[in-house]
Motif scaffolding. Structure first.
Motif, PDB file in Angstrom:
ATOM      1  N   CYS A  11       0.643  -1.292  -0.039  1.00 39.83           N
ATOM      2  CA  CYS A  11       0.148  -0.067   0.002  1.00 39.83           C
ATOM      3  C   CYS A  11       0.826   1.249  -0.069  1.00 39.83           C
ATOM      4  CB  CYS A  11      -1.067   0.196   1.243  1.00 39.83           C
ATOM      5  SG  CYS A  11      -2.046  -1.150   1.243  1.00 39.83           S
ATOM      6  N   ALA A  12       0.393   2.308  -0.667  1.00 40.68           N
ATOM      7  CA  ALA A  12       1.156   3.711  -0.714  1.00 40.68           C
ATOM      8  C   ALA A  12       0.900   4.219   0.645  1.00 40.68           C
ATOM      9  CB  ALA A  12       0.597   4.415  -1.854  1.00 40.68           C
ATOM     10  N   ASN A  13       2.230   5.005   1.024  1.00 43.90           N
ATOM     11  CA  ASN A  13       2.278   5.727   2.210  1.00 43.90           C
ATOM     12  C   ASN A  13       1.561   6.980   2.528  1.00 43.90           C
ATOM     13  OD1 ASN A  13       2.933   6.240   4.950  1.00 43.90           O
ATOM     14  ND2 ASN A  13       5.065   6.399   4.651  1.00 43.90           N
ATOM     15  N   ASP A  14       0.242   7.162   2.046  1.00 46.74           N
ATOM     16  CA  ASP A  14      -0.527   8.238   1.927  1.00 46.74           C
ATOM     17  C   ASP A  14      -0.608   9.138   3.253  1.00 46.74           C
ATOM     18  OD1 ASP A  14      -1.991   6.529   2.922  1.00 46.74           O
ATOM     19  OD2 ASP A  14      -3.739   6.723   1.441  1.00 46.74           O
ATOM     20  N   ASP A  15      -0.583   8.270   4.142  1.00 46.24           N
ATOM     21  CA  ASP A  15      -0.468   8.901   5.529  1.00 46.24           C
ATOM     22  C   ASP A  15       0.743   9.429   6.358  1.00 46.24           C
ATOM     23  OD1 ASP A  15      -0.364   6.453   5.930  1.00 46.24           O
ATOM     24  OD2 ASP A  15      -2.167   5.988   7.373  1.00 46.24           O
ATOM     25  N   ARG A  16       1.878   9.143   5.648  1.00 43.82           N
ATOM     26  CA  ARG A  16       3.165   8.970   6.298  1.00 43.82           C
ATOM     27  C   ARG A  16       3.380   8.472   7.343  1.00 43.82           C
ATOM     28  NH1 ARG A  16       3.489  10.776   1.776  1.00 43.82           N
ATOM     29  NH2 ARG A  16       4.303  12.549   0.873  1.00 43.82           N
ATOM     30  N   VAL A  17       3.143   7.071   7.231  1.00 43.30           N
ATOM     31  CA  VAL A  17       3.408   6.080   8.450  1.00 43.30           C
ATOM     32  C   VAL A  17       4.866   5.502   8.072  1.00 43.30           C
ATOM     33  CG1 VAL A  17       2.486   4.124   9.789  1.00 43.30           C
ATOM     34  CG2 VAL A  17       1.088   5.746   9.011  1.00 43.30           C
ATOM     35  N   GLY A  18       5.762   5.800   8.699  1.00 40.08           N
ATOM     36  CA  GLY A  18       7.056   5.419   8.292  1.00 40.08           C
ATOM     37  C   GLY A  18       7.705   6.392   7.368  1.00 40.08           C
ATOM     38  N   PRO A  19       9.319   5.980   6.846  1.00 36.87           N
ATOM     39  CA  PRO A  19       9.950   6.877   6.186  1.00 36.87           C
ATOM     40  C   PRO A  19       9.608   6.696   4.577  1.00 36.87           C
ATOM     41  CG  PRO A  19      11.323   5.355   6.939  1.00 36.87           C
ATOM     42  CD  PRO A  19      10.027   5.036   7.703  1.00 36.87           C
ATOM     43  N   GLY A  20       9.422   5.421   4.137  1.00 36.17           N
ATOM     44  CA  GLY A  20       9.351   4.814   2.970  1.00 36.17           C
ATOM     45  C   GLY A  20       8.041   5.568   2.195  1.00 36.17           C
ATOM     46  N   LYS A  21       8.094   4.979   0.795  1.00 30.81           N
ATOM     47  CA  LYS A  21       6.695   5.474   0.116  1.00 30.81           C
ATOM     48  C   LYS A  21       5.914   4.375   0.026  1.00 30.81           C
ATOM     49  CE  LYS A  21       9.847   7.910  -3.494  1.00 30.81           C
ATOM     50  NZ  LYS A  21      10.232   7.935  -5.049  1.00 30.81           N
ATOM     51  N   THR A  22       6.106   3.245   0.691  1.00 29.48           N
ATOM     52  CA  THR A  22       5.040   2.129   0.683  1.00 29.48           C
ATOM     53  C   THR A  22       5.120   1.868   2.329  1.00 29.48           C
ATOM     54  OG1 THR A  22       6.678   0.544   0.346  1.00 29.48           O
ATOM     55  CG2 THR A  22       5.271   1.391  -1.359  1.00 29.48           C
ATOM     56  N   ARG A  23       3.797   1.446   2.704  1.00 30.26           N
ATOM     57  CA  ARG A  23       3.565   1.174   4.184  1.00 30.26           C
ATOM     58  C   ARG A  23       4.112  -0.042   4.243  1.00 30.26           C
ATOM     59  NH1 ARG A  23      -0.868   3.690   7.043  1.00 30.26           N
ATOM     60  NH2 ARG A  23      -1.299   1.442   7.841  1.00 30.26           N
ATOM     61  N   GLN A  24       4.849  -0.529   5.690  1.00 33.52           N
ATOM     62  CA  GLN A  24       5.055  -1.767   5.954  1.00 33.52           C
ATOM     63  C   GLN A  24       3.801  -2.712   6.462  1.00 33.52           C
ATOM     64  OE1 GLN A  24       7.906  -1.138   9.069  1.00 33.52           O
ATOM     65  NE2 GLN A  24       9.242  -0.069   8.024  1.00 33.52           N
ATOM     66  N   ILE A  25       2.800  -1.911   6.819  1.00 29.22           N
ATOM     67  CA  ILE A  25       1.527  -2.904   7.137  1.00 29.22           C
ATOM     68  C   ILE A  25       0.437  -2.251   6.065  1.00 29.22           C
ATOM     69  CG2 ILE A  25      -0.031  -3.149   8.869  1.00 29.22           C
ATOM     70  CD1 ILE A  25       2.148  -2.844  11.042  1.00 29.22           C
ATOM     71  N   PRO A  26      -0.388  -3.056   5.651  1.00 26.17           N
ATOM     72  CA  PRO A  26      -1.322  -2.679   4.804  1.00 26.17           C
ATOM     73  C   PRO A  26      -2.610  -1.712   5.427  1.00 26.17           C
ATOM     74  CG  PRO A  26      -1.135  -5.040   4.638  1.00 26.17           C
ATOM     75  CD  PRO A  26      -0.342  -4.702   5.764  1.00 26.17           C
ATOM     76  N   HIS A  27      -3.060  -1.103   4.450  1.00 24.76           N
ATOM     77  CA  HIS A  27      -4.079  -0.250   5.302  1.00 24.76           C
ATOM     78  C   HIS A  27      -5.110  -0.974   6.125  1.00 24.76           C
ATOM     79  CE1 HIS A  27      -2.971   2.741   2.053  1.00 24.76           C
ATOM     80  NE2 HIS A  27      -2.810   3.516   3.308  1.00 24.76           N
ATOM     81  N   ASP A  28      -5.913  -0.439   6.834  1.00 25.80           N
ATOM     82  CA  ASP A  28      -6.979  -1.181   7.687  1.00 25.80           C
ATOM     83  C   ASP A  28      -8.106  -1.640   6.637  1.00 25.80           C
ATOM     84  OD1 ASP A  28      -5.369  -0.776   9.808  1.00 25.80           O
ATOM     85  OD2 ASP A  28      -6.763   0.779  10.764  1.00 25.80           O
ATOM     86  N   GLU A  29      -8.626  -0.570   5.714  1.00 26.04           N
ATOM     87  CA  GLU A  29      -9.613  -1.055   4.892  1.00 26.04           C
ATOM     88  C   GLU A  29      -9.372  -2.124   4.106  1.00 26.04           C
ATOM     89  OE1 GLU A  29      -9.380   3.356   5.388  1.00 26.04           O
ATOM     90  OE2 GLU A  29      -7.903   1.841   5.156  1.00 26.04           O
ATOM     91  N   ARG A  30      -7.925  -2.651   3.640  1.00 23.95           N
ATOM     92  CA  ARG A  30      -7.672  -3.476   2.936  1.00 23.95           C
ATOM     93  C   ARG A  30      -7.777  -5.105   3.841  1.00 23.95           C
ATOM     94  NH1 ARG A  30      -2.165  -3.695  -0.522  1.00 23.95           N
ATOM     95  NH2 ARG A  30      -2.917  -5.462  -2.400  1.00 23.95           N
ATOM     96  N   LEU A  31      -7.103  -4.744   4.936  1.00 23.73           N
ATOM     97  CA  LEU A  31      -7.221  -6.047   5.898  1.00 23.73           C
ATOM     98  C   LEU A  31      -8.781  -6.275   6.146  1.00 23.73           C
ATOM     99  CD1 LEU A  31      -4.071  -4.964   8.164  1.00 23.73           C
ATOM    100  CD2 LEU A  31      -4.369  -6.794   6.289  1.00 23.73           C
ATOM    101  N   ARG A  32      -9.383  -5.273   6.663  1.00 23.37           N
ATOM    102  CA  ARG A  32     -11.130  -5.374   7.011  1.00 23.37           C
ATOM    103  C   ARG A  32     -11.814  -6.147   5.909  1.00 23.37           C
ATOM    104  NH1 ARG A  32     -11.886  -0.540   8.190  1.00 23.37           N
ATOM    105  NH2 ARG A  32     -11.243  -1.000  10.336  1.00 23.37           N
ATOM    106  N   ARG A  33     -11.493  -5.855   4.505  1.00 25.50           N
ATOM    107  CA  ARG A  33     -12.096  -6.507   3.557  1.00 25.50           C
ATOM    108  C   ARG A  33     -11.814  -7.896   3.333  1.00 25.50           C
ATOM    109  NH1 ARG A  33     -11.336  -4.314  -2.384  1.00 25.50           N
ATOM    110  NH2 ARG A  33     -12.789  -2.810  -1.795  1.00 25.50           N
ATOM    111  N   ILE A  34     -10.814  -8.316   3.690  1.00 22.00           N
ATOM    112  CA  ILE A  34     -10.187  -9.708   3.875  1.00 22.00           C
ATOM    113  C   ILE A  34     -10.902 -10.351   4.933  1.00 22.00           C
ATOM    114  CG2 ILE A  34      -8.355 -11.267   4.333  1.00 22.00           C
ATOM    115  CD1 ILE A  34      -6.430  -9.195   2.920  1.00 22.00           C
ATOM    116  N   LEU A  35     -11.228  -9.827   5.990  1.00 22.76           N
ATOM    117  CA  LEU A  35     -11.714 -10.257   7.216  1.00 22.76           C
ATOM    118  C   LEU A  35     -13.224 -10.369   6.885  1.00 22.76           C
ATOM    119  CD1 LEU A  35      -9.941  -8.726  10.345  1.00 22.76           C
ATOM    120  CD2 LEU A  35      -9.745 -11.054   9.564  1.00 22.76           C
ATOM    121  N   GLN A  36     -13.745  -9.426   6.321  1.00 17.96           N
ATOM    122  CA  GLN A  36     -15.261  -9.644   5.990  1.00 17.96           C
ATOM    123  C   GLN A  36     -15.574 -10.620   5.006  1.00 17.96           C
ATOM    124  OE1 GLN A  36     -16.338  -5.660   4.670  1.00 17.96           O
ATOM    125  NE2 GLN A  36     -16.526  -4.821   6.722  1.00 17.96           N
ATOM    126  N   THR A  37     -14.740 -11.056   4.059  1.00 18.29           N
ATOM    127  CA  THR A  37     -14.930 -12.057   2.848  1.00 18.29           C
ATOM    128  C   THR A  37     -14.843 -13.213   3.597  1.00 18.29           C
ATOM    129  OG1 THR A  37     -13.896 -10.446   1.229  1.00 18.29           O
ATOM    130  CG2 THR A  37     -13.948 -12.959   0.973  1.00 18.29           C
TER     131      THR A  37
END
Length: 607
Positions: free
Chosen positions: A514-540
């Motif tokens: 996932c893109a680091n759009d909320d500036r969590v960490g120094p990189g351009k991508t997040r080390q952990i996926p967005h909650d929306e992505r994980l929540r979709r997996i759990l709901q499925t």
């Protein structure tokens, strides 16, 4: 205005109106020493160089020549300068003035002198340098922009190496002055040359020259004057007198010349030779017979040429009247070549009308070319303005995205919608200049605002409320708050399944972080996926694990309580965008996954 990409090699020191020229070294190793030597000096695009008067800096390169360059403008765009002469020789007129000043000051008797960078006939500055002193002066022609004038009083021409001179001028004047400038380090040294007919040009330094009564003088000029002033050597008397040419031979030569003139159509030569043959005396009878026959043929030929000439002028007049450009141009060139002598008033009027017609055509073509050039320049300016506005819109889009990422959670819905609307407008203004990453973020924010707006139920006015009206249930929050003892979402999903689907927030594809759009960490991508992505997996997973329940009766319906026979797309939660039941999918209508999910429910329910 299109920028000139030629490199600037010369400048002036101190200020824009300075007359102290300077040439930049071309090699990087020499430029280092140059910078140390002029560390306290400033370089300018001098007004006397035809420049804009802006300050310059030096550019050092190892793979190409070093050069001067303008500082960028306040808006960060490259500076546009209209200076035409930019090469090593662009400051030669200033070097000529500097060298001549030092030379005159070295001469004790030449105290009064002056300089003028003349611009006759609108020539570019630097083409001509006038050096004036007591009773006479010099006009230095550094290029071919201005034709030298040889009979002008008080100004003696000095020609650059590129200025041509014809042979007759060299014979008539005995010699002409030449000038050249040789590069030596960061300066240019002046050399004076003497060119004479049938002699090579000899070059001298200014310290070898002097001013005499004849004007500028060099050692070569002194030798030429002495050789011309010495009396010619006496010729030995010849014992035999030279025999006069035979009249018969003269007549034969004239007859051959008459024949050749008729062959090439030279009317003037035929008339001249015919007159000479008619007045020739002392020829024998046979030669006289040949002369008479040739004169008779020449007379007939001249009458035919007179008819041809009349027809040619008539055709030229008709071509002008019919505005036939090609024929008028060809006939005018032929008339000027073969019928330029002994013209009548009518013929002169015809030629003048043709010349004016062609000149007007040339002016129209030049005007059309100027209009096309102006239109092209206007289009280029419009493209530059559009590019500038697009670049500014990109910067504003990035600033708005940063604000939404940092303050989006605490921002009011109205303020968030307003900022997203501005974001969409600026993205449309940026167009193709907006990178795909920022464009995807804009679409994500737009879809998020639409989902939040659809999730908020519309409030009915008091007059619209009725007694006994059944109130619909509140829409479920798509992002439920986590309980204290509940593990975090990335702990509930195996690491191997984190990036299996598409992220509904940043639109990262399967297998991509996932893109680091909320500036969590120094990189351009997040080390952990967005909650929306994980929540979709759990709901499925939850939807697949839970047994399907028959569809309940809709709110407000007075049915018998029997379950529905079919699950429709709007009756289930969309597994792609998390749209709640009875809520539309965003941003492009009902997703195919939602339809398949409803069919799967129906198939499992009814077996």
């Amino acid at each position: 205005m299109r920028g000139d990409r030629r490199q600037i090699q010369t400048a002036v020191l101190g200020s824009a109106d300075s007359e102290e020229p300077l040439m930049l070294p071309l090699e990087a190793i020499e430029l280092d020493a140059f910078r140390r030597r002029h560390s306290d000096d400033t370089f300018w695009c001098g007004l006397l160089l035809g420049g804009c008067g802006g300050q310059l800096t030096t550019k050092l390169y190892t793979d190409r020549v070093c050069h001067f360059a303008h500082h960028p403008g306040p808006d960060g765009l490259p500076h546009v300068c209209g200076r035409h002469a930019r090469g090593v020789a662009s400051a030669d007129h200033l070097y000529v003035k500097s060298a001549a000043t030092a030379w005159f000051r070295g001469c004790g008797d030449q105290a009064d002198f002056g300089f003028d960078f003349a611009r006759p006939d609108g020539a570019a500055i630097g083409s001509v340098v006038d050096i004036r002193f007591t009773a006479r002066g010099l006009r230095v022609h550094l290029d071919q922009a201005v034709e030298p004038t040889w009979d002008e009083d008080g100004l003696e021409p000095v020609l650059g190496v590129s200025v041509p001179v014809d042979r007759d001028t060299l014979i008539r004047r005995w010699y002409v002055h030449r000038i050249r400038l040789d590069s030596e380090g960061t300066t240019r040294r002046v050399r004076i040359g003497t060119e004479a007919f049938a002699r090579p040009t000899e070059w001298f330094g200014l310290d070898e020259c002097e001013m005499t009564e004849r004007g500028l003088s060099t050692p070569a000029i002194e030798r030429i004057v002495r050789s011309r002033s010495a009396p010619p050597p006496a010729r030995r008397p010849s014992g035999k007198s030279r025999k006069a040419p035979d009249t018969r031979a003269q007549a034969q030569v004239l007859l051959r010349r008459l024949h050749e003139a008729r062959t090439v159509g030279a009317v003037v030569v035929v008339n001249r030779v015919s007159s000479t043959l008619a007045t020739m005396d002392g020829v024998d009878q046979e030669t006289r017979t040949q002369i008479d026959a040739a004169l008779e043929e020449a007379k007939v030929w001249l009458e035919e040429q007179a008819v041809v000439r009349w027809q040619m002028f008539c055709r030229l007049g008709d071509a002008v009247a019919e505005e036939n450009v090609q024929e008028a141009r060809g006939l005018l060139a032929r008339v000027n070549a073969v019928a330029a002598h002994d013209r009548t008033d009518a013929e002169n009027q015809t030629v003048g009308a043709a010349a004016e017609f062609l000149a007007a055509l040339v002016r129209e073509q030049e005007e059309a070319a100027r209009k096309l050039s102006a239109e092209a320049e206007a289009e280029a300016e419009a493209r530059r303005r559009k590019a500038w506005r697009g670049a500014e819109a990109v910067q504003r889009v990035r600033a708005t995205l940063r604000t939404l990422r940092r303050q989006g959670r605490s921002m009011s819905q109205a303020d968030k919608r307003r900022r997203v609307e501005q974001l969409v407008e600026m993205a449309a203004m940026a167009g193709d200049q907006l990178p795909s990453r920022e464009a995807n973020q804009v679409e994500a924010w737009k879809a998020r605002v639409e989902r939040e707006r659809a999730a908020v139920p519309e409030r009915a006015l008091p007059v619209q409320k009725q007694i006994g009206q059944v109130r619909p249930p509140k829409a479920r929050d798509k992002r439920p708050e986590m309980k204290k003892d509940e593990p975090r979402l990335h702990h509930q999903v195996a690491r191997g399944d984190w990036y299996r689907g598409t992220c509904p927030r940043c639109h990262a594809g399967p297998g991509k972080a996932c893109a680091n759009d909320d500036r969590v960490g120094p990189g351009k991508t997040r080390q952990i996926p967005h909650d929306e992505r994980l929540r979709r997996i759990l709901q499925t997973r939850k939807a697949i694990a839970q047994p399907l329940q028959p569809r309940r009766e809709r709110w407000g319906e007075q049915g018998s309580g029997s379950p529905a026979r079919t699950w429709h797309a709007m009756d289930v939660t969309c597994p792609k965008c998390d749209a709640a039941p009875n809520a539309p999918c965003t941003p492009h209508g009902t997703h195919r996954e939602r339809i398949q999910w409803a069919k799967e429910f129906t198939r499992k329910l009814w077996g």
